[in-house]
Design an enzyme around this catalytic site. Structure first.
Site, short mmCIF file in Angstrom:
data_model
loop_
_atom_site.label_atom_id
_atom_site.label_comp_id
_atom_site.label_asym_id
_atom_site.label_seq_id
_atom_site.Cartn_x
_atom_site.Cartn_y
_atom_site.Cartn_z
CG ASP A 78 -1.99 -1.05 1.15
OD1 ASP A 78 -1.79 -2.04 0.43
OD2 ASP A 78 -3.02 -0.90 1.84
CD GLU A 115 -4.56 -4.12 -3.04
OE1 GLU A 115 -3.51 -4.77 -2.91
OE2 GLU A 115 -5.30 -3.78 -2.09
#
Length: 861
Positions: free
Chosen positions: A450, A520
């Site tokens: 992330d 994602e």
């Protein structure tokens, strides 16, 4: 390729690294150190009594072994996990951020112990002991001697090798490993918001333990690098590290062969020294490794032998692929991967292991086969770097792998790292890079998920990869955040993860829309078929007054923003009408999943060029889940699976309601000429109300709009077909359309969803007239695999919607899983017949004969 052949291949891969190898899989016993008063020296002596200990196999975690021994009931069922000792963290919390409670059974270390005898062939050899995964730290003892302390043997993704020649005995040997669970500031394993964590945080020997024998010189870490040359040739460099375990200089020759070319390298190795050697070959026209959708994943046997004093000291044999993977930025700044000089459009899914890490090659083969059946070409691993067999399967199956570290735990809490964490992190990366570089299937390494690491850590990671001569692309993270070291990543991780309507992917202008490379993303919930729901939700909670908001349902959703299904159910009810019961909920969920998953992959496919890749979050689940999968925990494909399979056909015709375009998408490398796209619209009572067609030519790896349709005048069905001069291409692609459009509320968008200000209306589908569908199967078999050919016919004057076919073990038996249908969840026009095929494993039938069941939205329930 038949499953038996695949399993044989992977068995050979696991045992062919050296001529002599022994896996320490069976015969382990485990016990908490709180119940063991003996000192480690005694525990690690042959003959030590393990009365009262629990039997285990390795790999295994502690909690998994206890579940296997019936200490705890199935943690996948209902809310059993919450009743297990040591589970005190709140539902939905990220357990990696909390310490194991002091009164937990896992607060104390656990002993893993086994006894073994060396094979006769090990006599007079150098003997090596390998650990491929310890979570998290361990004291390792053999025959009363400590091989490593818990300060030396720490790190979930470290790999440890010990020369035990002087410790191992000709008779019985005892190996005892005292394993400590991860703590808050450890670089361990977590499942983020995908599923809960077990109470032991997966402590244990989660990777294999094995013995290897060699002469005084051992071969380690062989791999090949490929550089393409003009005219179809390639320059291939074979590299290996040689380790001299003796106390004197050793001379010898490393002999090898690859692609029919033999070579030899003279070597002189100092005492207790290691040396990296290499040899370069020029191959005129090698058979390159390709992902399965672009060609064949060709593999060559690489054979190496080190010969010293006229004897073979060590040997290595493994299958390797020759490929060259690079990347560049598109004019729009997106990361564009290239394989063997050709642009690669990535379409894949995020993969996870089982929650208790109890899966292995037999399960992984099935995961990869499902990915191939959906025409996916990539799997993403976020901090789940499995055993070598996983990557062997990827090589064989032609599936690319994006590998890298995980988010949302200490791996990305760099601000609180000490020197210890940095040392473990870089050592872990070194261990992983030195093995993963040997696999043609590795697409890219990600240094973060992330978030990208800070400059100092990123530089340290890059130095490790540079020293390992990593020859694949490297990304700073899976997000779009730039770094001062490597600049823009070229990828994005902007969601969504919760429900969005099909039009989202082309209409959304800034976040997760079909542009660039989305690492994602997902249309959200994935409700399994009813047979699966019954396996993990207790009967008294399967459908209560709370419906899908029952606490047992919520427990099998996610965590964080995904603790329940409220947003999904709100949209499902608004679009498909009031939910009248469990069956109604499941069928409406299947329809929503089909249109939602198909739309995402179709939008990115239509925009390929501007869009360079999309990773569905996720491919599979680590436990029975109601979110984020393309097939469920029990290997049961739902409608979303078949929507993806439809969207990713090599040549595909599709519709976008956002602009009315009927497009032809070409996922192959070759141009396709003179294709006819045919669009037919049908009313809900089965009458054709419109027909249009157009001819197009589509270049390779691109798309083209064939025609544009007006907005749907009413709730109706749109049936698309694609034809060439040779006949129909692929299966019909059927949409259900609403006169009332979905409208995004873009001002309220966030990272996980974009709500709607207006919903499409499919409530009329609940009033579809009853259809009559028949199916005639023909069953065939080979030694291990069954094959069904099914002729399914709509014998009514009405449309048959969401026609679902299942192979069962006997007429009243369970569905046979896994199963690979050519198509499913069909929509059949009045009088229409289609022939489908299915493959399955015979062992899942025995002793029953195969039987076919057919159900659907408006018949057979």
């Amino acid at each position: 390729m038949k499953l038996t052949r695949l399993l044989l291949f992977f068995t050979l891969c696991a045992t062919a690294l050296t001529a002599q190898q022994m896996n320490l899989h069976e015969g382990w016993m485990i016990q908490t150190s709180a119940h063991v008063s003996a000192d480690p020296g005694a525990i690690s002596q042959p003959g030590f009594s393990t009365a009262g200990w629990y039997p285990a196999t390795v790999p295994s975690t502690v909690f998994n072994a206890l579940v296997e021994n019936k200490v705890y009931p199935d943690p996948d069922y209902g809310m059993n996990l919450r009743q297990a000792a040591g589970v005190e963290y709140k539902i939905g919390a990220n357990y990696s951020h909390e310490e194991i409670p002091r009164d937990s059974p896992y607060a104390a270390p656990w002993w893993f112990r086994t006894e073994f005898k060396l094979p006769p062939g090990f006599a007079g050899k150098t003997v090596w002991l390998d650990f491929h995964g310890i979570n998290y730290r361990a004291n390792i003892w053999l025959n009363g001697r400590r091989l490593a302390s818990d300060e030396q043997a720490q790190g979930t993704f470290r790999r440890f090798e010990f020369n035990i020649t002087d410790v191992a005995q000709a008779g019985a040997n005892a190996l005892a490993v005292e394993v400590f669970a991860p703590r808050v500031h450890d670089l361990a394993i977590t499942f983020v918001d995908w599923n809960p964590m077990p109470p032991d945080k997966d402590m244990g020997l989660w990777g294999g333990v094995s013995l290897r024998a060699s002469g005084q010189v051992a071969i380690r870490q062989p791999w090949v690098e490929t550089q393409l040359q003009a005219g179809g040739g390639a320059r291939v460099r074979v590299t290996a590290t040689l380790v001299n375990a003796s106390d004197r200089l050793r001379r010898g020759v490393l002999r090898g062969s690859l692609a029919g070319r033999a070579f030899s390298i003279p070597v002189a190795l100092g005492a207790q020294a290691s040396q990296t050697v290499e040899h370069e070959l020029t191959l005129a026209h090698p058979h390159l490794w390709w992902p399965h959708d672009l060609g064949r994943p060709n593999l060559y046997p690489l054979q190496l032998r080190f010969i010293s004093d006229g004897r073979v000291s060590d040997r290595y044999q493994h299958q390797v692929g020759l490929d060259q993977i690079t990347s560049e930025k598109t004019p729009g700044g997106a990361e564009q991967f290239l394989i063997n000089g050709r642009k690669l459009y990535v379409r894949g899914g995020g993969w996870t292991p089982d929650m208790l890490l109890r899966d292995g090659p037999a399960r992984w083969v099935l995961d990869f086969r499902y990915a191939r059946e959906m025409n996916l070409n990539t799997i993403r691993l976020e901090g789940k770097l499995m055993d070598d067999a996983f990557f062997d399967i990827a090589d064989q199956q032609g599936i690319l792998v994006m590998a890298g570290w995980c988010c949302c735990d200490h791996w990305e809490e760099w601000g609180s790292w000490t020197g210890d964490e940095r040392a473990v992190a870089t050592a872990s990366l070194r261990d992983q890079a030195e093995r993963l570089r040997a696999h043609a299937s590795l697409l890219v390494w990600l240094n973060g998920s992330d978030n990208p690491p800070p400059a100092a850590i990123e530089k340290a990671y890059l130095e490790v990869l540079r020293d390992a001569r990593w020859d694949k692309p490297i990304l700073s993270s899976a997000s779009g955040k730039p770094t001062p070291v490597t600049g823009a990543s070229g990828v994005k991780m902007t969601g969504p993860y919760d429900y969005v309507p099909p039009d989202y992917w082309l209409d959304e202008p800034q976040l997760g829309g079909a542009r660039g490379f989305n690492t994602e993303t997902s249309p959200g919930a994935a409700i399994p078929p009813l047979d699966s729901l019954r396996r993990f939700i207790p009967t008294d909670h399967l459908w209560t007054a709370a419906g899908p908001h029952d606490p047992y349902w919520n427990f099998h959703a996610g965590s964080g923003q995904f603790l329940n299904l409220h947003r999904y159910v709100t949209a499902l009810t608004a679009r498909y009408g009031t939910i009248t019961g469990l069956d109604d909920y499941v069928w409406k969920s299947q329809a929503s999943a089909y249109e939602g998953e198909r739309a995402m992959f179709e939008a990115f496919g239509r925009n390929q060029g501007e869009a360079t890749g999309v990773i569905q979050w996720m491919l599979n689940n680590g436990w029975p889940s109601l979110i984020w999968h393309l097939y469920d925990y029990y290997l049961r494909p739902g409608a979303g699976y078949y929507g993806v399979k439809q969207a990713n056909q090599p040549l595909h015709v599709q519709y976008s309601s956002s602009d009315g375009a009927v497009s032809v998408v070409n996922h192959t490398l070759q141009a396709s000429e003179k294709l006819e796209a045919i669009a037919e619209t049908y009313s809900l009572d089965g009458r054709r109300i419109d027909r249009r067609a157009a001819w197009v030519t589509v270049a390779g790896e691109s798309s083209r709009v064939a025609l544009t349709l007006p907005p749907a005048p009413q709730t109706c069905f749109l049936r698309l077909r694609l034809r060439s001069a040779e006949g129909v291409i692929g299966a019909p692609n059927v949409y259900w359309l609403s006169a009332k459009p979905d409208v995004l509320d873009l001002h309220s968008a966030n990272w996980y969803t974009t709500p709607e200000s207006n919903y499409a209306d499919f409530s009329a589908l609940s009033q579809l007239p009853r259809a009559i569908v028949t199916a005639t199967p023909a069953f065939h078999r080979t030694t291990t695999e069954g094959f069904a050919q099914v002729r399914v016919t709509n014998r009514s004057n009405h449309i048959a919607f969401m026609v679902r076919l299942q192979i069962r073990a006997g007429k009243s038996g369970e569905e046979v899983l896994p199963v690979w249908w050519s198509d499913n969840y069909l929509t059949l026009l009045p009088g229409e017949s289609r022939t489908l095929s299915a493959r399955y494993r015979l062992r899942d039938l025995d002793p029953h004969p195969p039987a076919l069941s057919v159900t659907g939205w408006n018949f057979g329930q």
